[in-house]
Write an enzyme that holds these catalytic residues in place. Structure first.
Site, PDB file in Angstrom:
ATOM      1  NE  ARG A  89      -3.971  -2.066   2.168  1.00  0.00           N
ATOM      2  CZ  ARG A  89      -3.901  -3.399   2.205  1.00  0.00           C
ATOM      3  NH1 ARG A  89      -2.755  -4.003   2.479  1.00  0.00           N
ATOM      4  NH2 ARG A  89      -4.960  -4.138   1.955  1.00  0.00           N
ATOM      5  CG  HIS A 114      -0.937  -5.696  -4.245  1.00  0.00           C
ATOM      6  ND1 HIS A 114       0.173  -5.605  -3.445  1.00  0.00           N
ATOM      7  CD2 HIS A 114      -1.743  -6.620  -3.652  1.00  0.00           C
ATOM      8  CE1 HIS A 114       0.053  -6.442  -2.420  1.00  0.00           C
ATOM      9  NE2 HIS A 114      -1.098  -7.058  -2.513  1.00  0.00           N
ATOM     10  CG  HIS A 188       0.064 -11.465  -4.008  1.00  0.00           C
ATOM     11  ND1 HIS A 188      -0.836 -12.284  -3.348  1.00  0.00           N
ATOM     12  CD2 HIS A 188      -0.031 -10.257  -3.407  1.00  0.00           C
ATOM     13  CE1 HIS A 188      -1.450 -11.578  -2.411  1.00  0.00           C
ATOM     14  NE2 HIS A 188      -0.984 -10.354  -2.420  1.00  0.00           N
ATOM     15  CG  ASP A 258      -2.969  -8.000   5.326  1.00  0.00           C
ATOM     16  OD1 ASP A 258      -1.900  -8.032   4.684  1.00  0.00           O
ATOM     17  OD2 ASP A 258      -4.051  -7.648   4.835  1.00  0.00           O
ATOM     18  CD  GLU A 323       1.891 -10.366  -0.329  1.00  0.00           C
ATOM     19  OE1 GLU A 323       1.767  -9.241  -0.835  1.00  0.00           O
ATOM     20  OE2 GLU A 323       1.109 -10.790   0.536  1.00  0.00           O
TER      21      GLU A 323
HETATM   22  C1  BGC Z   1      -2.348  -7.700   1.219  1.00  0.00           C
HETATM   23  C2  BGC Z   1      -3.768  -7.822   1.699  1.00  0.00           C
HETATM   24  C3  BGC Z   1      -4.642  -7.817   0.516  1.00  0.00           C
HETATM   25  C4  BGC Z   1      -4.271  -8.959  -0.367  1.00  0.00           C
HETATM   26  C5  BGC Z   1      -5.105  -8.941  -1.601  1.00  0.00           C
HETATM   27  C6  BGC Z   1      -2.046  -8.855   0.334  1.00  0.00           C
HETATM   28  O1  BGC Z   1      -0.768  -8.719  -0.169  1.00  0.00           O
HETATM   29  O2  BGC Z   1      -1.457  -7.641   2.282  1.00  0.00           O
HETATM   30  O3  BGC Z   1      -4.109  -6.776   2.553  1.00  0.00           O
HETATM   31  O4  BGC Z   1      -5.985  -7.908   0.861  1.00  0.00           O
HETATM   32  O5  BGC Z   1      -2.930  -8.856  -0.741  1.00  0.00           O
HETATM   33  O6  BGC Z   1      -5.319 -10.196  -2.041  1.00  0.00           O
END
Ligand code: BGC
Length: 359
Positions: A89, A114, A188, A258, A323
């Site tokens: 983010r 992302h 991812h 998260d 990640e």
């Molecule tokens: C993030 C999550 C997000 C997800 C989306 C992750 O990399 O940390 O917050 O909801 O990606 O699939």
């Protein structure tokens, strides 16, 4: 797996589908000499299938995935995808670099996540196969034009997915720009080493003394907080589910784990073990190595049973992600390692997924 031994590594290319604009999506199947198999599609550079042995030699798929190109285009929560230009983010989708302020596309409330509305996970990459005597590989290439999703500079990006006979998926990422910009690429994949069920019994070790606590919208506060005496202490392996329901403000904000874990205070070139995951019922082990200073551990909190793939519905916490990355919101955090890239420099990073078993 035995019958596959001594085979040479190989790559097979197939037609996978067509996008609305008519462009072709290709599927590459990489195989190593031990029978490990990976499917990668040019759309998003998505790893759609990862077949590895368990402790008894039985092969199984350890990644979440969808069944059609259409599903990947319309409803993929980043399953298997290459993430760019900025993984994680950026607060309010805004940052200032060299005195200039840039507004990025917002796609996560007011924040940028992302890479934006059409991140690298939604681009059709070039994909070229190659084989060496010890590996099967594809080189992924993508040019992102100046201004794409609000980012400055034309970015030329290259990612190599190399599956080796040492049972590693070795990923090299590089990028160059023609204007000062920011870059933070990652991979991812959502893993479930048992192949189905939830991931709460998977045992996780993360080699981090600190994590970056977040505020609203999962934006880091800037603090590096010791993991000691918190549910975020994974220095000794423990089941993901052990503390996930603890009465903890950070777990509440993340709806589970998260969070970014701090592997190094500053970026350097050294490839190091970031995390190890062991699945006790199958004996499958995944190790994630990286040169990156951080790793986001996401415990699949937003999976809610609405997505289906591979004959399953993906329930809450049916997959996890690790990640490797620069810390979230680094462009707005002077204390975090910088994600800036300038003309004449080459961005470079590396992630390794190492597959093994406990026995
Ligand atoms: C993030 C999550 C997000 C997800 C989306 C992750 O990399 O940390 O917050 O909801 O990606 O699939």
């Amino acid at each position: 797996m035995n019958q596959q031994k001594n085979k040479l590594p190989s790559v097979e290319m197939h037609h996978y589908g067509k996008l609305a604009d008519g462009s072709e999506v290709t599927l590459a199947t990489l195989r190593n000499a031990n029978g490990i198999e990976l499917d990668i599609i040019s759309y998003g550079g998505i790893i759609t299938r990862m077949i590895v042995p368990d402790a008894r030699g039985r092969m199984g798929d350890i990644v979440l995935g969808l069944d059609t190109l259409e599903a990947y285009v319309t409803s993929n929560p980043y399953f298997g995808a290459l993430i760019g230009r900025y993984g994680n983010r950026i607060a309010n989708g805004r940052f200032t670099l060299d005195g200039k302020t840039y507004q990025l596309a917002s796609n996560d409330g007011e924040n940028h996540l992302h890479g934006g509305v059409q991140g690298f996970d939604k681009k059709n990459w070039g994909m070229a196969p190659y084989v060496t005597d010890h590996s099967a590989a594809v080189v992924m290439t993508l040019t992102s034009p100046d201004g794409d999703q609000g980012y400055p500079g034309k970015l030329d990006t290259r990612v190599t997915y190399e599956l080796t006979n040492d049972n590693e998926l070795d990923m090299h990422f590089s990028a160059t720009t023609d204007k000062a910009t920011i870059v933070n690429l990652t991979q991812h994949s959502y893993f479930n080493l048992a192949g189905s069920g939830d991931i709460l019994g998977h045992e996780l070790m993360i080699d981090a003394e600190h994590f970056t606590p977040v505020g609203k919208g999962l934006i880091p506060t800037g603090e590096l907080r010791p993991v000691a005496d918190t549910p975020f202490d994974f220095r000794q392996a423990k089941p993901i589910g052990k503390d996930i329901l603890a009465d903890d403000e950070q777990l509440k904000l993340g709806l589970g784990f998260d969070h970014n874990f701090v592997l190094k205070d500053a970026a350097d070139e050294e490839l190091a073990l970031a995390a190890r995951v062991t699945e006790p019922t199958t004996g499958r082990v995944l190790e994630v190595l990286t040169v990156e200073p951080g790793v986001q551990f996401y415990s699949g909190n937003f999976l809610d049973g609405t997505l289906t793939g591979k004959g399953m519905t993906y329930q809450h916490r049916s997959g996890f992600c690790l990640e490797p990355q620069h810390f979230p919101d680094s462009p707005n955090q002077a204390g975090f390692p910088s994600a800036a890239l300038r003309p004449g420099e080459t961005y470079s990073t590396r992630i390794v997924y190492r597959f093994s078993t406990t026995r």
